[in-house]
Motif scaffolding. Structure first.
Motif, short mmCIF file in Angstrom:
data_model
loop_
_atom_site.label_atom_id
_atom_site.label_comp_id
_atom_site.label_asym_id
_atom_site.label_seq_id
_atom_site.Cartn_x
_atom_site.Cartn_y
_atom_site.Cartn_z
N ALA A 170 -2.03 2.35 -4.67
CA ALA A 170 -1.72 3.72 -4.24
C ALA A 170 -2.90 4.64 -4.51
CB ALA A 170 -0.49 4.23 -4.99
N ARG A 171 -3.15 5.51 -3.55
CA ARG A 171 -4.26 6.45 -3.69
C ARG A 171 -3.96 7.48 -4.78
NH1 ARG A 171 -5.17 9.15 1.83
NH2 ARG A 171 -3.33 10.23 1.10
N GLU B 10 -7.56 3.35 -3.30
CA GLU B 10 -7.46 3.83 -1.92
C GLU B 10 -7.79 2.67 -0.97
OE1 GLU B 10 -9.61 7.35 -0.92
OE2 GLU B 10 -8.67 7.36 1.07
N SER C 199 6.95 12.16 -2.22
CA SER C 199 8.23 11.73 -2.78
C SER C 199 8.59 12.51 -4.04
CB SER C 199 8.19 10.23 -3.09
OG SER C 199 7.97 9.50 -1.91
N VAL D 204 0.87 -1.18 0.00
CA VAL D 204 0.00 0.00 0.00
C VAL D 204 0.90 1.23 0.00
CG1 VAL D 204 -1.81 1.26 1.24
CG2 VAL D 204 -1.79 -1.26 1.26
N GLY E 85 5.20 19.92 0.01
CA GLY E 85 5.03 18.52 0.39
C GLY E 85 4.93 18.41 1.90
N LEU E 86 4.27 17.35 2.37
CA LEU E 86 4.13 17.12 3.81
C LEU E 86 4.97 15.92 4.20
CD1 LEU E 86 0.24 17.64 4.12
CD2 LEU E 86 2.07 19.36 4.30
N ARG E 87 6.07 16.18 4.91
CA ARG E 87 6.95 15.07 5.33
C ARG E 87 6.21 14.21 6.35
NH1 ARG E 87 9.80 19.87 5.54
NH2 ARG E 87 11.65 20.06 4.23
N PRO E 88 6.28 12.89 6.20
CA PRO E 88 5.62 12.01 7.17
C PRO E 88 6.51 11.78 8.40
CG PRO E 88 6.54 10.72 5.36
CD PRO E 88 6.91 12.15 5.10
N LEU F 153 -4.94 5.64 8.24
CA LEU F 153 -5.13 4.26 7.79
C LEU F 153 -4.86 3.26 8.90
CD1 LEU F 153 -5.68 2.36 5.43
CD2 LEU F 153 -3.27 2.55 4.79
N GLY G 194 2.61 4.17 -3.16
CA GLY G 194 3.47 4.16 -4.34
C GLY G 194 4.40 5.35 -4.38
N HIS H 261 9.11 8.25 7.54
CA HIS H 261 10.52 8.55 7.22
C HIS H 261 10.86 10.04 7.24
CE1 HIS H 261 9.41 4.69 5.23
NE2 HIS H 261 10.50 4.30 5.83
N ILE I 259 19.42 22.91 -4.50
CA ILE I 259 19.76 21.60 -5.08
C ILE I 259 19.60 21.69 -6.60
CG2 ILE I 259 19.23 19.13 -5.13
CD1 ILE I 259 18.05 19.40 -2.32
N GLY J 110 6.89 21.20 3.91
CA GLY J 110 8.06 21.75 3.25
C GLY J 110 7.66 22.47 1.98
N VAL K 165 7.95 15.56 -4.59
CA VAL K 165 8.32 16.94 -4.22
C VAL K 165 9.75 17.00 -3.66
CG1 VAL K 165 7.76 18.85 -2.63
CG2 VAL K 165 5.92 17.55 -3.72
C1 FAD Z 1 10.05 19.87 0.50
C2 FAD Z 1 10.58 18.50 0.80
C3 FAD Z 1 11.91 18.20 0.52
C4 FAD Z 1 12.41 16.93 0.82
N1 FAD Z 1 13.71 16.66 0.50
C5 FAD Z 1 14.21 15.43 0.76
C6 FAD Z 1 15.55 15.13 0.40
O1 FAD Z 1 16.27 15.96 -0.17
N2 FAD Z 1 16.03 13.88 0.70
C7 FAD Z 1 15.25 12.94 1.32
O2 FAD Z 1 15.74 11.83 1.59
N3 FAD Z 1 13.96 13.20 1.65
C8 FAD Z 1 13.43 14.42 1.40
N4 FAD Z 1 12.14 14.71 1.75
C9 FAD Z 1 11.37 13.71 2.49
C10 FAD Z 1 10.74 12.68 1.57
O3 FAD Z 1 10.00 13.36 0.57
C11 FAD Z 1 9.80 11.74 2.34
O4 FAD Z 1 10.44 11.21 3.48
C12 FAD Z 1 9.39 10.58 1.44
O5 FAD Z 1 8.88 11.07 0.23
C13 FAD Z 1 8.36 9.68 2.10
O6 FAD Z 1 8.07 8.67 1.16
P1 FAD Z 1 6.84 7.71 1.33
O7 FAD Z 1 6.85 6.79 0.16
O8 FAD Z 1 6.83 7.12 2.70
O9 FAD Z 1 5.57 8.68 1.29
P2 FAD Z 1 4.79 9.36 0.06
O10 FAD Z 1 5.69 9.79 -1.01
O11 FAD Z 1 3.88 10.36 0.68
O12 FAD Z 1 3.93 8.18 -0.52
C14 FAD Z 1 2.85 7.64 0.21
C15 FAD Z 1 2.05 6.78 -0.71
O13 FAD Z 1 0.99 6.18 0.02
C16 FAD Z 1 -0.23 6.37 -0.69
N5 FAD Z 1 -1.31 6.33 0.29
C17 FAD Z 1 -1.47 7.06 1.41
N6 FAD Z 1 -2.61 6.68 2.03
C18 FAD Z 1 -3.16 5.70 1.28
C19 FAD Z 1 -4.35 4.93 1.38
N7 FAD Z 1 -5.18 5.08 2.40
N8 FAD Z 1 -4.60 4.00 0.42
C20 FAD Z 1 -3.75 3.84 -0.64
N9 FAD Z 1 -2.62 4.56 -0.77
C21 FAD Z 1 -2.33 5.47 0.17
C22 FAD Z 1 -0.06 7.70 -1.38
O14 FAD Z 1 -0.96 7.84 -2.45
C23 FAD Z 1 1.39 7.54 -1.86
O15 FAD Z 1 1.40 6.76 -3.03
C24 FAD Z 1 11.59 15.95 1.43
C25 FAD Z 1 10.26 16.25 1.70
C26 FAD Z 1 9.75 17.51 1.39
C27 FAD Z 1 8.32 17.80 1.66
#
Ligand code: FAD
Length: 304
Positions: A28-29, A141, A37, A4, A254-257, A164, A6, A281, A203, A175, A39
């Motif tokens: 993925a939603r 979703e 990711s 779950v 973007g919203l960092r988790p 979830l 992408g 992360h 960057i 960010g 962003v």
């Molecule tokens: C401005 C900014 C700059 C950044 N720069 C860096 C950097 O330089 N280096 C670095 O390492 N990190 C950086 N980050 C942090 C990084 O972007 C995140 O830590 C990372 O993208 C998290 O990845 P993720 O796959 O966990 O989440 P996401 O990219 O948010 O993906 C989550 C996925 O889950 C899906 N999802 C959520 N809920 C559901 C649901 N209920 N059902 C189905 N699907 C669902 C979403 O659709 C999406 O596909 C930055 C972040 C920001 C905002």
């Protein structure tokens, strides 16, 4: 097996699982280009992520992978780029820092040649690599992890895990970035204060320059704020004056988790099926993606 999410966590985990011979579907939603990711600045560096000893190991594993991917930048989106972390000191970093090849003290900070991922390109490449290993991505979703119809479910929902799982300890750290035409900057630089909501970083990416940034806790606003954008440009221009006149191409938010600690663990669903969590992360999901994906893949096996 269903993953779950992408974003970078979900796609990287799915790639490793599919290449080890499992039948993997990603649900993925949002499409990858609309995730946090997409962003991300894409610079390899642990920032706003815990717990440090584990993060160091995950990051170093990922560093080695990105160094290999950087041999094919057009395809993978990953390049090795020189730069300086102003105000950073080796003594203030964890043990991992001593194992980053070439990381060295320079006047005012730390210099290194580090991986930088062009995230839209990298995410598209991850998806193609997944599909080559017979994995699929579907826009769906999920509202109940226990209802996902697979023997093994991997939760890489990022900030989506908050509702979830539910897990209220996952919180947004907003960010904002400004994307400008590159006036000739070839190296990245950061001046980041972990305790401040405003940071300054630049960057270079192919065809553009990313200017940052902010780290606004518990702020859910996905709209770019014009005042914040102007301050970002001014801060970056105070370090590299040519940035002041650079044409603005786009604004990104973007919203960092964020979470007190990345959640990377195995749980049994009420019916005995396996659920593996890989989320939270913070500001370094790209930095740790391969290390966390390896651990998540290990946790999916019957005897981890
Ligand atoms: C401005 C900014 C700059 C950044 N720069 C860096 C950097 O330089 N280096 C670095 O390492 N990190 C950086 N980050 C942090 C990084 O972007 C995140 O830590 C990372 O993208 C998290 O990845 P993720 O796959 O966990 O989440 P996401 O990219 O948010 O993906 C989550 C996925 O889950 C899906 N999802 C959520 N809920 C559901 C649901 N209920 N059902 C189905 N699907 C669902 C979403 O659709 C999406 O596909 C930055 C972040 C920001 C905002």
């Amino acid at each position: 097996m269903i993953v779950v999410g992408g974003g970078v966590a979900g796609l990287t985990t799915a790639v490793l699982l599919a290449e080890s011979g499992r039948r993997v579907r990603v649900w993925a939603r949002e499409p990858a280009e609309r995730t946090t990711s997409a962003v991300a600045g894409g610079l390899w560096w642990p920032y706003r992520i815990e717990p440090e000893p584990l993060v160091g190991a995950w990051a170093l594993t990922s560093l080695r992978v990105y160094q290999e991917l950087a041999a094919r930048p057009e395809e993978t989106g990953v390049r090795l780029v020189d730069g300086v972390h102003h105000g950073a000191h080796l003594a203030e970093l964890g043990g991992w820092a001593g194992r980053v090849p070439g990381l060295r003290a320079v006047a005012g900070g730390l210099a290194a040649r580090l991986p930088v991922a062009d995230m839209p390109v990298h995410l598209a490449w991850l998806r193609r690599r997944l599909e080559r290993a017979a994995g699929t991505v579907e826009l769906r979703e999920v509202t109940d992890l226990a209802a996902v119809p697979a023997a093994v479910v991997v939760n890489c929902a990022g900030l989506g895990a908050r509702s979830l799982v539910p897990d209220p300890s996952v919180r947004p750290v907003r960010g904002q970035l400004v994307v400008v035409e590159n006036p000739g900057v070839t190296e990245w630089f950061t001046t980041v204060d972990d305790s401040s909501a405003a940071s300054t970083y630049v960057i270079p990416q192919p065809g553009r320059l990313l200017l940052g940034g902010t780290a606004e806790e518990d702020d859910w606003n996905l709209e770019p704020d014009p005042g914040t954008a102007a301050s970002i440009v001014a801060r970056c221009a105070s370090v590299r004056p040519e940035i002041a006149g650079a044409r603005i191409l786009a604004h990104r938010v973007g919203l960092r988790p964020a979470r007190t600690a990345v959640r990377l663990e195995r749980q049994l669903l009420p019916d005995g099926r396996v659920l593996v969590h890989n989320y939270g992360h913070g500001g370094a999901g790209v930095t740790v993606a391969w290390g966390c994906a390896r651990e998540a893949a290990r946790l999916t096996s019957p005897t981890p």
